[in-house]
Design a protein around this motif. Structure first.
Motif, PDB file in Angstrom:
ATOM      1  N   ALA A  13      65.668  71.567  40.107  1.00  0.00           N
ATOM      2  CA  ALA A  13      64.854  70.364  40.276  1.00  0.00           C
ATOM      3  C   ALA A  13      63.915  70.499  41.478  1.00  0.00           C
ATOM      4  O   ALA A  13      62.763  70.074  41.423  1.00  0.00           O
ATOM      5  CB  ALA A  13      65.752  69.144  40.442  1.00  0.00           C
ATOM      6  N   ALA A  61      69.363  69.248  35.948  1.00  0.00           N
ATOM      7  CA  ALA A  61      68.934  68.080  36.716  1.00  0.00           C
ATOM      8  C   ALA A  61      69.818  66.861  36.413  1.00  0.00           C
ATOM      9  O   ALA A  61      70.141  66.083  37.319  1.00  0.00           O
ATOM     10  CB  ALA A  61      67.476  67.762  36.423  1.00  0.00           C
ATOM     11  N   LEU A  62      70.230  66.693  35.161  1.00  0.00           N
ATOM     12  CA  LEU A  62      71.105  65.569  34.812  1.00  0.00           C
ATOM     13  C   LEU A  62      72.475  65.697  35.468  1.00  0.00           C
ATOM     14  O   LEU A  62      73.026  64.706  35.965  1.00  0.00           O
ATOM     15  CB  LEU A  62      71.253  65.461  33.290  1.00  0.00           C
ATOM     16  CG  LEU A  62      70.077  64.844  32.548  1.00  0.00           C
ATOM     17  CD1 LEU A  62      70.235  65.033  31.050  1.00  0.00           C
ATOM     18  CD2 LEU A  62      69.937  63.374  32.893  1.00  0.00           C
ATOM     19  N   HIS A  64      73.103  67.361  38.207  1.00  0.00           N
ATOM     20  CA  HIS A  64      72.867  67.159  39.636  1.00  0.00           C
ATOM     21  C   HIS A  64      72.823  65.663  39.948  1.00  0.00           C
ATOM     22  O   HIS A  64      73.435  65.199  40.907  1.00  0.00           O
ATOM     23  CB  HIS A  64      71.554  67.829  40.050  1.00  0.00           C
ATOM     24  CG  HIS A  64      71.254  67.716  41.498  1.00  0.00           C
ATOM     25  ND1 HIS A  64      71.864  68.509  42.439  1.00  0.00           N
ATOM     26  CD2 HIS A  64      70.420  66.913  42.180  1.00  0.00           C
ATOM     27  CE1 HIS A  64      71.415  68.189  43.635  1.00  0.00           C
ATOM     28  NE2 HIS A  64      70.535  67.219  43.498  1.00  0.00           N
ATOM     29  N   TRP A  65      72.102  64.908  39.125  1.00  0.00           N
ATOM     30  CA  TRP A  65      72.051  63.455  39.300  1.00  0.00           C
ATOM     31  C   TRP A  65      73.451  62.846  39.192  1.00  0.00           C
ATOM     32  O   TRP A  65      73.821  61.982  39.992  1.00  0.00           O
ATOM     33  CB  TRP A  65      71.144  62.824  38.237  1.00  0.00           C
ATOM     34  CG  TRP A  65      71.400  61.363  38.104  1.00  0.00           C
ATOM     35  CD1 TRP A  65      70.886  60.378  38.881  1.00  0.00           C
ATOM     36  CD2 TRP A  65      72.305  60.729  37.180  1.00  0.00           C
ATOM     37  NE1 TRP A  65      71.406  59.154  38.480  1.00  0.00           N
ATOM     38  CE2 TRP A  65      72.282  59.355  37.454  1.00  0.00           C
ATOM     39  CE3 TRP A  65      73.123  61.198  36.163  1.00  0.00           C
ATOM     40  CZ2 TRP A  65      73.032  58.436  36.729  1.00  0.00           C
ATOM     41  CZ3 TRP A  65      73.866  60.296  35.452  1.00  0.00           C
ATOM     42  CH2 TRP A  65      73.819  58.933  35.731  1.00  0.00           C
ATOM     43  N   ARG A  68      75.518  63.453  42.362  1.00  0.00           N
ATOM     44  CA  ARG A  68      75.027  62.649  43.493  1.00  0.00           C
ATOM     45  C   ARG A  68      75.329  61.166  43.301  1.00  0.00           C
ATOM     46  O   ARG A  68      75.726  60.481  44.230  1.00  0.00           O
ATOM     47  CB  ARG A  68      73.529  62.847  43.677  1.00  0.00           C
ATOM     48  CG  ARG A  68      73.186  64.109  44.391  1.00  0.00           C
ATOM     49  CD  ARG A  68      71.740  64.055  44.841  1.00  0.00           C
ATOM     50  NE  ARG A  68      71.426  65.243  45.571  1.00  0.00           N
ATOM     51  CZ  ARG A  68      71.478  65.325  46.891  1.00  0.00           C
ATOM     52  NH1 ARG A  68      71.819  64.283  47.603  1.00  0.00           N
ATOM     53  NH2 ARG A  68      71.158  66.442  47.501  1.00  0.00           N
ATOM     54  N   PHE A  69      75.120  60.669  42.095  1.00  0.00           N
ATOM     55  CA  PHE A  69      75.351  59.252  41.837  1.00  0.00           C
ATOM     56  C   PHE A  69      76.831  58.919  41.942  1.00  0.00           C
ATOM     57  O   PHE A  69      77.200  57.854  42.453  1.00  0.00           O
ATOM     58  CB  PHE A  69      74.803  58.882  40.452  1.00  0.00           C
ATOM     59  CG  PHE A  69      74.717  57.414  40.213  1.00  0.00           C
ATOM     60  CD1 PHE A  69      73.854  56.625  40.947  1.00  0.00           C
ATOM     61  CD2 PHE A  69      75.504  56.810  39.249  1.00  0.00           C
ATOM     62  CE1 PHE A  69      73.774  55.254  40.727  1.00  0.00           C
ATOM     63  CE2 PHE A  69      75.432  55.448  39.023  1.00  0.00           C
ATOM     64  CZ  PHE A  69      74.562  54.671  39.767  1.00  0.00           C
ATOM     65  N   CYS A  90      79.294  58.776  34.782  1.00  0.00           N
ATOM     66  CA  CYS A  90      78.299  59.700  35.330  1.00  0.00           C
ATOM     67  C   CYS A  90      78.196  60.984  34.519  1.00  0.00           C
ATOM     68  O   CYS A  90      77.126  61.347  34.048  1.00  0.00           O
ATOM     69  CB  CYS A  90      78.631  60.020  36.786  1.00  0.00           C
ATOM     70  SG  CYS A  90      78.363  58.648  37.908  1.00  0.00           S
ATOM     71  N   ALA A  94      75.440  62.261  31.769  1.00  0.00           N
ATOM     72  CA  ALA A  94      74.747  63.547  31.879  1.00  0.00           C
ATOM     73  C   ALA A  94      74.940  64.372  30.614  1.00  0.00           C
ATOM     74  O   ALA A  94      74.007  65.018  30.132  1.00  0.00           O
ATOM     75  CB  ALA A  94      75.251  64.311  33.099  1.00  0.00           C
TER      76      ALA A  94
END
Length: 109
Positions: A13, A61-62, A64-65, A68-69, A90, A94
């Motif tokens: 990302a 990227a999903l 990774h999100w 983090r979330f 989460c 993803a």
């Protein structure tokens, strides 16, 4: 395994998305380079290697999100008592987004 997805997603990302945003959000609209034709962009998007790279970027990227979330909800909002729901939400989100991206990229174009 989740740490590998997190790290790879952050790297992908951080390196690829800014380039795409710069090209399609600033350089081409500002007229610094000529815009490619729709036929050219469609032929690039239909190339199998392009689809695989985009799928990898979206999946990483999903995840990774999601990581983090998850920790934002754990530490920032102190919702550790809902850990099972947060993990399923989460990483399930993803995974669902990855399946949808795979369908759209590999079968949809």
């Amino acid at each position: 395994m989740l740490w590998v997805l997190f790290t790879s997603g952050g790297l992908a990302a951080a390196l690829l998305l800014p380039v795409l945003l710069l090209l399609f959000g600033l350089v081409i609209p500002a007229g610094w380079v000529s815009a490619p034709s729709q036929a050219h962009l469609l032929s690039v998007a239909r190339f199998p290697l392009t689809r695989i790279v985009l799928l990898g970027l979206f999946v990483l990227a999903l995840f990774h999100w999601a990581h983090r979330f998850r920790y934002t909800l754990y530490d920032g909002l102190q919702l550790k008592h809902l850990s099972t729901l947060i993990i399923v939400g989460c990483y399930g989100g993803a995974l669902a987004g990855s399946v949808i991206a795979g369908y759209l990229l590999l079968l949809g174009l």
